[in-house]
Design a protein around this motif. Structure first.
Motif, PDB file in Angstrom:
ATOM      1  N   PHE A  14      -5.136 -69.101 -57.665  1.00 36.93           N
ATOM      2  CA  PHE A  14      -6.527 -68.750 -57.415  1.00 36.93           C
ATOM      3  C   PHE A  14      -7.508 -69.650 -58.174  1.00 36.93           C
ATOM      4  CE2 PHE A  14      -4.604 -64.804 -56.000  1.00 36.93           C
ATOM      5  CZ  PHE A  14      -5.427 -64.418 -54.955  1.00 36.93           C
ATOM      6  N   LEU A  15      -7.044 -70.348 -59.203  1.00 37.35           N
ATOM      7  CA  LEU A  15      -7.944 -71.132 -60.060  1.00 37.35           C
ATOM      8  C   LEU A  15      -8.844 -72.123 -59.314  1.00 37.35           C
ATOM      9  CD1 LEU A  15      -5.680 -71.697 -63.172  1.00 37.35           C
ATOM     10  CD2 LEU A  15      -7.693 -70.239 -63.005  1.00 37.35           C
ATOM     11  N   PRO A  16      -8.365 -72.907 -58.365  1.00 39.34           N
ATOM     12  CA  PRO A  16      -9.258 -73.857 -57.696  1.00 39.34           C
ATOM     13  C   PRO A  16     -10.261 -73.209 -56.738  1.00 39.34           C
ATOM     14  CG  PRO A  16      -6.988 -74.173 -56.945  1.00 39.34           C
ATOM     15  CD  PRO A  16      -6.977 -73.090 -57.971  1.00 39.34           C
ATOM     16  N   TYR A  17     -10.139 -71.920 -56.477  1.00 34.84           N
ATOM     17  CA  TYR A  17     -10.987 -71.247 -55.491  1.00 34.84           C
ATOM     18  C   TYR A  17     -12.155 -70.463 -56.095  1.00 34.84           C
ATOM     19  CZ  TYR A  17      -7.160 -72.271 -52.291  1.00 34.84           C
ATOM     20  OH  TYR A  17      -6.205 -72.890 -51.544  1.00 34.84           O
ATOM     21  N   VAL A  18     -12.494 -70.686 -57.332  1.00 33.69           N
ATOM     22  CA  VAL A  18     -13.560 -69.927 -58.001  1.00 33.69           C
ATOM     23  C   VAL A  18     -14.866 -70.059 -57.216  1.00 33.69           C
ATOM     24  CG1 VAL A  18     -14.963 -69.780 -60.091  1.00 33.69           C
ATOM     25  CG2 VAL A  18     -12.496 -70.107 -60.257  1.00 33.69           C
ATOM     26  N   ASN A  19     -15.494 -68.926 -56.918  1.00 32.96           N
ATOM     27  CA  ASN A  19     -16.740 -68.814 -56.163  1.00 32.96           C
ATOM     28  C   ASN A  19     -16.640 -69.352 -54.740  1.00 32.96           C
ATOM     29  OD1 ASN A  19     -18.373 -67.510 -58.057  1.00 32.96           O
ATOM     30  ND2 ASN A  19     -18.770 -69.430 -59.110  1.00 32.96           N
ATOM     31  N   ARG A  20     -15.422 -69.537 -54.236  1.00 35.10           N
ATOM     32  CA  ARG A  20     -15.267 -70.061 -52.875  1.00 35.10           C
ATOM     33  C   ARG A  20     -14.417 -69.172 -51.984  1.00 35.10           C
ATOM     34  NH1 ARG A  20     -13.527 -76.164 -53.653  1.00 35.10           N
ATOM     35  NH2 ARG A  20     -11.629 -75.008 -54.028  1.00 35.10           N
ATOM     36  N   VAL A  21     -13.946 -68.040 -52.486  1.00 29.41           N
ATOM     37  CA  VAL A  21     -13.133 -67.146 -51.656  1.00 29.41           C
ATOM     38  C   VAL A  21     -13.566 -65.697 -51.826  1.00 29.41           C
ATOM     39  CG1 VAL A  21     -11.083 -68.599 -51.659  1.00 29.41           C
ATOM     40  CG2 VAL A  21     -11.311 -66.838 -53.376  1.00 29.41           C
ATOM     41  N   THR A  22     -13.305 -64.923 -50.775  1.00 27.12           N
ATOM     42  CA  THR A  22     -13.462 -63.478 -50.867  1.00 27.12           C
ATOM     43  C   THR A  22     -12.076 -62.858 -50.765  1.00 27.12           C
ATOM     44  OG1 THR A  22     -13.786 -63.254 -48.474  1.00 27.12           O
ATOM     45  CG2 THR A  22     -15.756 -63.451 -49.845  1.00 27.12           C
ATOM     46  N   VAL A  23     -11.926 -61.742 -51.409  1.00 25.17           N
ATOM     47  CA  VAL A  23     -10.648 -61.035 -51.479  1.00 25.17           C
ATOM     48  C   VAL A  23     -10.871 -59.642 -50.909  1.00 25.17           C
ATOM     49  CG1 VAL A  23      -8.913 -60.118 -53.050  1.00 25.17           C
ATOM     50  CG2 VAL A  23      -9.964 -62.332 -53.519  1.00 25.17           C
ATOM     51  N   ARG A  24     -10.073 -59.269 -49.907  1.00 20.50           N
ATOM     52  CA  ARG A  24     -10.172 -57.930 -49.334  1.00 20.50           C
ATOM     53  C   ARG A  24      -8.911 -57.159 -49.692  1.00 20.50           C
ATOM     54  NH1 ARG A  24     -11.830 -55.999 -43.290  1.00 20.50           N
ATOM     55  NH2 ARG A  24     -11.479 -53.810 -43.714  1.00 20.50           N
ATOM     56  N   THR A  25      -9.101 -55.911 -50.101  1.00 18.97           N
ATOM     57  CA  THR A  25      -7.975 -55.078 -50.511  1.00 18.97           C
ATOM     58  C   THR A  25      -7.559 -54.141 -49.381  1.00 18.97           C
ATOM     59  OG1 THR A  25      -9.380 -53.325 -51.384  1.00 18.97           O
ATOM     60  CG2 THR A  25      -8.786 -55.111 -52.908  1.00 18.97           C
ATOM     61  N   PHE A  26      -6.442 -53.464 -49.579  1.00 22.08           N
ATOM     62  CA  PHE A  26      -5.996 -52.474 -48.603  1.00 22.08           C
ATOM     63  C   PHE A  26      -6.961 -51.298 -48.529  1.00 22.08           C
ATOM     64  CE2 PHE A  26      -1.991 -54.714 -49.183  1.00 22.08           C
ATOM     65  CZ  PHE A  26      -1.576 -54.838 -47.873  1.00 22.08           C
ATOM     66  N   GLY A  27      -7.744 -51.072 -49.585  1.00 22.46           N
ATOM     67  CA  GLY A  27      -8.756 -50.021 -49.593  1.00 22.46           C
ATOM     68  C   GLY A  27     -10.062 -50.456 -48.953  1.00 22.46           C
ATOM     69  N   LYS A  28     -10.088 -51.632 -48.317  1.00 22.82           N
ATOM     70  CA  LYS A  28     -11.228 -52.213 -47.608  1.00 22.82           C
ATOM     71  C   LYS A  28     -12.386 -52.592 -48.527  1.00 22.82           C
ATOM     72  CE  LYS A  28      -9.924 -50.250 -43.266  1.00 22.82           C
ATOM     73  NZ  LYS A  28     -10.272 -49.602 -42.055  1.00 22.82           N
ATOM     74  N   ILE A  57      -4.306 -56.646 -53.016  1.00 22.64           N
ATOM     75  CA  ILE A  57      -4.952 -57.654 -52.178  1.00 22.64           C
ATOM     76  C   ILE A  57      -4.262 -57.736 -50.826  1.00 22.64           C
ATOM     77  CG2 ILE A  57      -5.381 -60.133 -51.883  1.00 22.64           C
ATOM     78  CD1 ILE A  57      -5.706 -60.329 -54.897  1.00 22.64           C
ATOM     79  N   ARG A  58      -5.065 -57.687 -49.777  1.00 24.39           N
ATOM     80  CA  ARG A  58      -4.533 -57.825 -48.418  1.00 24.39           C
ATOM     81  C   ARG A  58      -4.793 -59.223 -47.874  1.00 24.39           C
ATOM     82  NH1 ARG A  58      -3.766 -53.974 -43.773  1.00 24.39           N
ATOM     83  NH2 ARG A  58      -3.557 -55.379 -42.011  1.00 24.39           N
ATOM     84  N   THR A  59      -6.048 -59.712 -47.977  1.00 25.41           N
ATOM     85  CA  THR A  59      -6.416 -60.996 -47.381  1.00 25.41           C
ATOM     86  C   THR A  59      -7.314 -61.777 -48.326  1.00 25.41           C
ATOM     87  OG1 THR A  59      -6.433 -59.896 -45.238  1.00 25.41           O
ATOM     88  CG2 THR A  59      -7.415 -62.068 -45.322  1.00 25.41           C
ATOM     89  N   VAL A  60      -7.084 -63.084 -48.387  1.00 24.51           N
ATOM     90  CA  VAL A  60      -7.941 -63.997 -49.145  1.00 24.51           C
ATOM     91  C   VAL A  60      -8.539 -64.963 -48.134  1.00 24.51           C
ATOM     92  CG1 VAL A  60      -8.050 -65.718 -50.985  1.00 24.51           C
ATOM     93  CG2 VAL A  60      -6.438 -63.816 -51.161  1.00 24.51           C
ATOM     94  N   ALA A  69      -4.696 -66.713 -47.634  1.00 26.50           N
ATOM     95  CA  ALA A  69      -3.460 -66.000 -47.958  1.00 26.50           C
ATOM     96  C   ALA A  69      -3.528 -64.592 -47.390  1.00 26.50           C
ATOM     97  CB  ALA A  69      -3.255 -65.961 -49.463  1.00 26.50           C
ATOM     98  N   LYS A  70      -2.351 -64.018 -47.135  1.00 23.52           N
ATOM     99  CA  LYS A  70      -2.302 -62.691 -46.537  1.00 23.52           C
ATOM    100  C   LYS A  70      -1.047 -61.959 -46.990  1.00 23.52           C
ATOM    101  CE  LYS A  70      -3.122 -60.414 -42.180  1.00 23.52           C
ATOM    102  NZ  LYS A  70      -4.406 -59.840 -42.390  1.00 23.52           N
ATOM    103  N   ARG A  71      -1.189 -60.647 -47.111  1.00 28.99           N
ATOM    104  CA  ARG A  71      -0.063 -59.755 -47.404  1.00 28.99           C
ATOM    105  C   ARG A  71       0.014 -58.755 -46.255  1.00 28.99           C
ATOM    106  NH1 ARG A  71       1.191 -58.203 -52.983  1.00 28.99           N
ATOM    107  NH2 ARG A  71      -0.823 -59.112 -53.385  1.00 28.99           N
ATOM    108  N   THR A  72       1.174 -58.591 -45.651  1.00 30.98           N
ATOM    109  CA  THR A  72       1.289 -57.721 -44.483  1.00 30.98           C
ATOM    110  C   THR A  72       1.265 -56.238 -44.839  1.00 30.98           C
ATOM    111  OG1 THR A  72       3.681 -57.963 -44.555  1.00 30.98           O
ATOM    112  CG2 THR A  72       2.476 -59.411 -43.061  1.00 30.98           C
ATOM    113  N   ASN A  73       1.849 -55.880 -45.969  1.00 34.09           N
ATOM    114  CA  ASN A  73       1.761 -54.502 -46.444  1.00 34.09           C
ATOM    115  C   ASN A  73       1.888 -54.499 -47.961  1.00 34.09           C
ATOM    116  OD1 ASN A  73       4.580 -54.120 -47.227  1.00 34.09           O
ATOM    117  ND2 ASN A  73       5.021 -54.052 -45.034  1.00 34.09           N
ATOM    118  N   ARG A  74       1.674 -53.363 -48.560  1.00 33.63           N
ATOM    119  CA  ARG A  74       1.616 -53.288 -50.036  1.00 33.63           C
ATOM    120  C   ARG A  74       2.926 -53.635 -50.718  1.00 33.63           C
ATOM    121  NH1 ARG A  74      -2.592 -48.551 -51.543  1.00 33.63           N
ATOM    122  NH2 ARG A  74      -4.086 -49.135 -49.977  1.00 33.63           N
ATOM    123  N   ARG A  75       4.028 -53.502 -50.020  1.00 34.15           N
ATOM    124  CA  ARG A  75       5.333 -53.778 -50.631  1.00 34.15           C
ATOM    125  C   ARG A  75       5.743 -55.240 -50.515  1.00 34.15           C
ATOM    126  NH1 ARG A  75       5.573 -49.056 -47.985  1.00 34.15           N
ATOM    127  NH2 ARG A  75       6.575 -49.954 -46.146  1.00 34.15           N
TER     128      ARG A  75
END
Length: 88
Positions: A14-28, A57-60, A69-75
């Motif tokens: 995540f270090l090179p992406y400071v102030n350039r990405v949004t992170v969405r969680t499973f809790g929306k 984190i679900r989606t970056v 980046a993406k995670r399909t489910n919490r596990r």
């Protein structure tokens, strides 16, 4: 035949992406990545450490809206987008 290998996204990626990405969680909830691996909730302005929400984190996405980046489910693990996958 080519094999596609998905690259796992660790916290230090995540270090090179400071102030350039949004992170969405499973809790929306939506966060923006700040310096020192801190994230700021875009609705409540609450600041948390990335490691506190990492496994939720679900989606970056970058500023353009492309998925990094993406995670399909919490596990499952968080993986870079398939366009960044390496071909063996």
């Amino acid at each position: 035949m080519n094999k596609v290998v998905l690259v796992k996204m660790c916290r230090f990626h995540f270090l090179p992406y400071v102030n350039r990405v949004t992170v969405r969680t499973f809790g929306k909830e939506v966060y923006i990545l700040k310096s020192n691996l801190m994230v700021k909730n875009m609705e409540t302005d609450e600041i948390k450490r990335l490691e506190d929400i990492y496994y939720d984190i679900r989606t970056v996405r970058n500023i353009s809206g492309n998925i990094i980046a993406k995670r399909t489910n919490r596990r499952k693990e968080l993986y870079f987008n398939s366009t960044k996958a390496k071909v063996i």
